[in-house]
Design an enzyme around this catalytic site. Structure first.
Site, PDB file in Angstrom:
ATOM      1  N   LEU A  22       0.831  -1.208   0.000  1.00  0.00           N
ATOM      2  CA  LEU A  22       0.000   0.000   0.000  1.00  0.00           C
ATOM      3  C   LEU A  22       0.865   1.257   0.000  1.00  0.00           C
ATOM      4  O   LEU A  22       0.349   2.370  -0.066  1.00  0.00           O
ATOM      5  CB  LEU A  22      -0.899   0.009   1.244  1.00  0.00           C
ATOM      6  CG  LEU A  22      -1.905  -1.130   1.326  1.00  0.00           C
ATOM      7  CD1 LEU A  22      -2.678  -1.074   2.637  1.00  0.00           C
ATOM      8  CD2 LEU A  22      -2.873  -1.065   0.151  1.00  0.00           C
ATOM      9  N   LYS A  72      14.495  -7.026   4.775  1.00  0.00           N
ATOM     10  CA  LYS A  72      14.779  -6.075   5.864  1.00  0.00           C
ATOM     11  C   LYS A  72      16.092  -6.366   6.602  1.00  0.00           C
ATOM     12  O   LYS A  72      16.747  -5.439   7.068  1.00  0.00           O
ATOM     13  CB  LYS A  72      13.617  -6.053   6.856  1.00  0.00           C
ATOM     14  CG  LYS A  72      12.386  -5.317   6.329  1.00  0.00           C
ATOM     15  CD  LYS A  72      11.319  -5.274   7.411  1.00  0.00           C
ATOM     16  CE  LYS A  72      10.221  -4.306   7.052  1.00  0.00           C
ATOM     17  NZ  LYS A  72       9.300  -4.050   8.170  1.00  0.00           N
ATOM     18  N   ASN A  93      14.071  -0.638   7.287  1.00  0.00           N
ATOM     19  CA  ASN A  93      12.874  -0.522   6.438  1.00  0.00           C
ATOM     20  C   ASN A  93      12.916   0.722   5.544  1.00  0.00           C
ATOM     21  O   ASN A  93      12.017   0.911   4.719  1.00  0.00           O
ATOM     22  CB  ASN A  93      11.587  -0.542   7.284  1.00  0.00           C
ATOM     23  CG  ASN A  93      11.289   0.795   7.943  1.00  0.00           C
ATOM     24  OD1 ASN A  93      12.188   1.620   8.156  1.00  0.00           O
ATOM     25  ND2 ASN A  93      10.028   1.010   8.265  1.00  0.00           N
ATOM     26  N   ASP A 108       9.893   1.878  11.874  1.00  0.00           N
ATOM     27  CA  ASP A 108       8.749   1.133  12.422  1.00  0.00           C
ATOM     28  C   ASP A 108       8.528   1.401  13.918  1.00  0.00           C
ATOM     29  O   ASP A 108       7.378   1.492  14.360  1.00  0.00           O
ATOM     30  CB  ASP A 108       8.949  -0.376  12.217  1.00  0.00           C
ATOM     31  CG  ASP A 108       8.511  -0.833  10.828  1.00  0.00           C
ATOM     32  OD1 ASP A 108       7.727  -0.124  10.180  1.00  0.00           O
ATOM     33  OD2 ASP A 108       8.961  -1.919  10.394  1.00  0.00           O
ATOM     34  N   GLY A 132       4.272 -12.777  19.452  1.00  0.00           N
ATOM     35  CA  GLY A 132       5.073 -12.992  18.236  1.00  0.00           C
ATOM     36  C   GLY A 132       6.501 -12.546  18.433  1.00  0.00           C
ATOM     37  O   GLY A 132       6.794 -11.681  19.283  1.00  0.00           O
ATOM     38  N   TYR A 229      -3.592  -4.073   9.803  1.00  0.00           N
ATOM     39  CA  TYR A 229      -4.437  -2.955   9.349  1.00  0.00           C
ATOM     40  C   TYR A 229      -5.537  -3.378   8.386  1.00  0.00           C
ATOM     41  O   TYR A 229      -6.292  -2.542   7.909  1.00  0.00           O
ATOM     42  CB  TYR A 229      -3.585  -1.831   8.739  1.00  0.00           C
ATOM     43  CG  TYR A 229      -2.505  -2.313   7.790  1.00  0.00           C
ATOM     44  CD1 TYR A 229      -2.798  -2.647   6.494  1.00  0.00           C
ATOM     45  CD2 TYR A 229      -1.198  -2.431   8.234  1.00  0.00           C
ATOM     46  CE1 TYR A 229      -1.801  -3.099   5.641  1.00  0.00           C
ATOM     47  CE2 TYR A 229      -0.192  -2.878   7.391  1.00  0.00           C
ATOM     48  CZ  TYR A 229      -0.502  -3.212   6.087  1.00  0.00           C
ATOM     49  OH  TYR A 229       0.480  -3.659   5.248  1.00  0.00           O
ATOM     50  N   GLY A 250      -3.446  -1.178  13.209  1.00  0.00           N
ATOM     51  CA  GLY A 250      -2.133  -0.979  12.603  1.00  0.00           C
ATOM     52  C   GLY A 250      -2.061   0.122  11.555  1.00  0.00           C
ATOM     53  O   GLY A 250      -0.977   0.427  11.053  1.00  0.00           O
TER      54      GLY A 250
HETATM   55  P1  NAP Z   1       7.114 -12.140  10.674  1.00  0.00           P
HETATM   56  O1  NAP Z   1       8.493 -11.621  10.773  1.00  0.00           O
HETATM   57  O2  NAP Z   1       6.770 -13.230   9.720  1.00  0.00           O
HETATM   58  O3  NAP Z   1       6.710 -12.625  12.175  1.00  0.00           O
HETATM   59  C1  NAP Z   1       5.460 -13.196  12.453  1.00  0.00           C
HETATM   60  C2  NAP Z   1       5.459 -13.740  13.880  1.00  0.00           C
HETATM   61  O4  NAP Z   1       4.158 -14.275  14.139  1.00  0.00           O
HETATM   62  C3  NAP Z   1       6.459 -14.854  14.127  1.00  0.00           C
HETATM   63  O5  NAP Z   1       7.006 -14.731  15.410  1.00  0.00           O
HETATM   64  C4  NAP Z   1       5.586 -16.114  14.046  1.00  0.00           C
HETATM   65  O6  NAP Z   1       6.025 -17.171  14.844  1.00  0.00           O
HETATM   66  C5  NAP Z   1       4.279 -15.604  14.626  1.00  0.00           C
HETATM   67  N1  NAP Z   1       3.160 -16.402  14.158  1.00  0.00           N
HETATM   68  C6  NAP Z   1       2.714 -16.514  12.889  1.00  0.00           C
HETATM   69  N2  NAP Z   1       1.637 -17.344  12.848  1.00  0.00           N
HETATM   70  C7  NAP Z   1       1.436 -17.750  14.126  1.00  0.00           C
HETATM   71  C8  NAP Z   1       0.482 -18.616  14.740  1.00  0.00           C
HETATM   72  N3  NAP Z   1      -0.478 -19.210  14.028  1.00  0.00           N
HETATM   73  N4  NAP Z   1       0.552 -18.820  16.074  1.00  0.00           N
HETATM   74  C9  NAP Z   1       1.529 -18.195  16.809  1.00  0.00           C
HETATM   75  N5  NAP Z   1       2.453 -17.369  16.280  1.00  0.00           N
HETATM   76  C10 NAP Z   1       2.400 -17.139  14.966  1.00  0.00           C
HETATM   77  O7  NAP Z   1       6.085 -10.980  10.354  1.00  0.00           O
HETATM   78  P2  NAP Z   1       6.191  -9.435  10.806  1.00  0.00           P
HETATM   79  O8  NAP Z   1       6.861  -8.650   9.752  1.00  0.00           O
HETATM   80  O9  NAP Z   1       6.729  -9.411  12.186  1.00  0.00           O
HETATM   81  O10 NAP Z   1       4.649  -9.004  10.784  1.00  0.00           O
HETATM   82  C11 NAP Z   1       3.741  -9.457  11.753  1.00  0.00           C
HETATM   83  C12 NAP Z   1       2.396  -8.755  11.586  1.00  0.00           C
HETATM   84  O11 NAP Z   1       2.550  -7.362  11.825  1.00  0.00           O
HETATM   85  C13 NAP Z   1       1.788  -8.893  10.199  1.00  0.00           C
HETATM   86  O12 NAP Z   1       0.405  -9.045  10.317  1.00  0.00           O
HETATM   87  C14 NAP Z   1       2.098  -7.564   9.535  1.00  0.00           C
HETATM   88  O13 NAP Z   1       1.132  -7.198   8.576  1.00  0.00           O
HETATM   89  C15 NAP Z   1       2.022  -6.622  10.731  1.00  0.00           C
HETATM   90  N6  NAP Z   1       2.837  -5.418  10.528  1.00  0.00           N
HETATM   91  C16 NAP Z   1       2.215  -4.215  10.525  1.00  0.00           C
HETATM   92  C17 NAP Z   1       2.953  -3.057  10.366  1.00  0.00           C
HETATM   93  C18 NAP Z   1       2.259  -1.734  10.359  1.00  0.00           C
HETATM   94  O14 NAP Z   1       2.861  -0.739   9.931  1.00  0.00           O
HETATM   95  N7  NAP Z   1       1.040  -1.644  10.854  1.00  0.00           N
HETATM   96  C19 NAP Z   1       4.360  -3.118  10.215  1.00  0.00           C
HETATM   97  C20 NAP Z   1       4.977  -4.380  10.234  1.00  0.00           C
HETATM   98  C21 NAP Z   1       4.194  -5.532  10.398  1.00  0.00           C
HETATM   99  P3  NAP Z   1       7.289 -18.093  14.420  1.00  0.00           P
HETATM  100  O15 NAP Z   1       8.485 -17.201  14.521  1.00  0.00           O
HETATM  101  O16 NAP Z   1       7.272 -19.178  15.430  1.00  0.00           O
HETATM  102  O17 NAP Z   1       7.010 -18.546  13.025  1.00  0.00           O
END
Ligand code: NAP
Length: 287
Positions: A22, A72, A93, A108, A132, A229, A250
């Protein structure tokens, strides 16, 4: 938007995949509002092409770019300098072209903090519970440390990843890591709960990271912050609101981290409001 000419400056975002980003929506809206001769483009860059893309960007004089999954971390050793905040988070980022070459930072944590700072709370005796242990969780921990939280409790499902996460913040004594099974107990004392997992993200919109017994532990006035979000609100935020919690989604973090990045590239303030409204209009059009 101004017509693209031979003098139009280039900004963009790299990722793989990049089709759902986006960022062009909000960045181009803010660029248009300022009447700048710039365009912000999505660049699909596969991991094996990252170094070549960086060289190409230098060759064509790109002014700066955003970095998203999966680059990243991988981009860090390829840059000429990396800010202290990006080093602490362990991820970049935002990249700016400077007189010293490519300079990476991370916006971030600042974006995450933006909706919390106006609450003007004293967090020194308070506990944050973070769900997470991925990239976003690292920015959230950096943000919570900056707010001075007494306890930062991070919950994950992989003991190995949790241990590695803890070890990567040796100086942060307030940080502890916990298995998911301890979550209900931890939530009972939480002033802030942050979902930094993708559980509940569209199209899995019915999912929630909290089971009923865990949800019951959310106290009225607890702040429940979901980094997701889309959808707005998530299942988690709907449930938390019914418990009397204060909810934050978010979108604001997305807008704020983008506005900080654009401000770095163009050396003047970008309009947060224009960026926010462009995304709201985008979501309204899609629903
Ligand atoms: P990421 O690096 O892939 O990390 C995801 C985390 O969630 C990992 O620790 C993973 O566990 C855990 N996880 C995934 N599925 C799970 C489940 N079913 N049960 C328990 N734990 C689970 O992703 P990220 O970049 O951190 O992003 C995470 C979220 O934040 C996403 O939804 C993203 O859209 C959002 N986000 C939003 C913004 C914003 O500006 N609003 C910015 C960044 C991210 P494992 O390590 O054990 O696999």
């Amino acid at each position: 938007m101004r017509p693209i000419s031979g003098r139009t400056g280039l900004l963009g975002v790299i990722g793989d995949p990049i089709g759902h980003t986006l960022s062009p929506v909000m960045h181009n809206a803010a660029i248009a509002e300022l009447g700048l001769d710039l365009v912000y483009l999505p660049f699909p860059v596969a991991p094996e092409n990252l170094a070549a893309a960086l060289q190409g960007f230098a060759g064509i004089g790109l002014l700066g770019f955003s970095v998203t999954i999966p680059h990243k971390q991988a981009i860090m050793p390829l840059l000429d300098e990396v800010s202290a905040v990006a080093q602490a988070i362990g991820a970049v980022n935002t990249v700016c072209r400077t007189g010293r070459g490519w300079s990476g930072t991370n916006t971030d944590a600042e974006g995450f903090l933006a909706p919390l700072l106006p609450l003007k709370r004293d967090w020194r005796q308070a506990t944050a519970v973070i769900l997470g242990n991925g990239g976003a969780a690292r920015a959230v921990v950096a943000g919570c440390a900056q707010l001075g939280f007494g306890q930062i409790q991070l919950v994950g499902r992989s003991p190995e990843k949790l241990a590695a996460f803890r070890q990567s913040w040796p100086a942060l004594s307030s940080l502890s890591v916990h298995p998911w099974e301890n979550l209900a107990e931890l939530l009972a004392n939480a002033a802030l709960v942050v979902n930094s997992t993708p559980i509940g993200m569209s199209p899995q919109s019915e999912a929630s990271p909290l089971r009923p017994a865990e949800l019951q532990q959310i106290q009225p006035e607890t702040i429940v912050y979901d980094l997701i979000y889309s959808p707005r609100p998530t299942q988690l935020l709907q449930q938390a609101a019914l418990q009397g919690a204060v909810t934050i989604d978010g979108l604001e973090m997305l807008v704020q981290q983008g506005a900080i990045a654009l401000t770095l590239w163009i050396h003047q303030p970008a309009s947060v409001e224009v960026m926010r409204q462009s995304l709201l209009a985008h979501f309204a059009q899609k629903s």
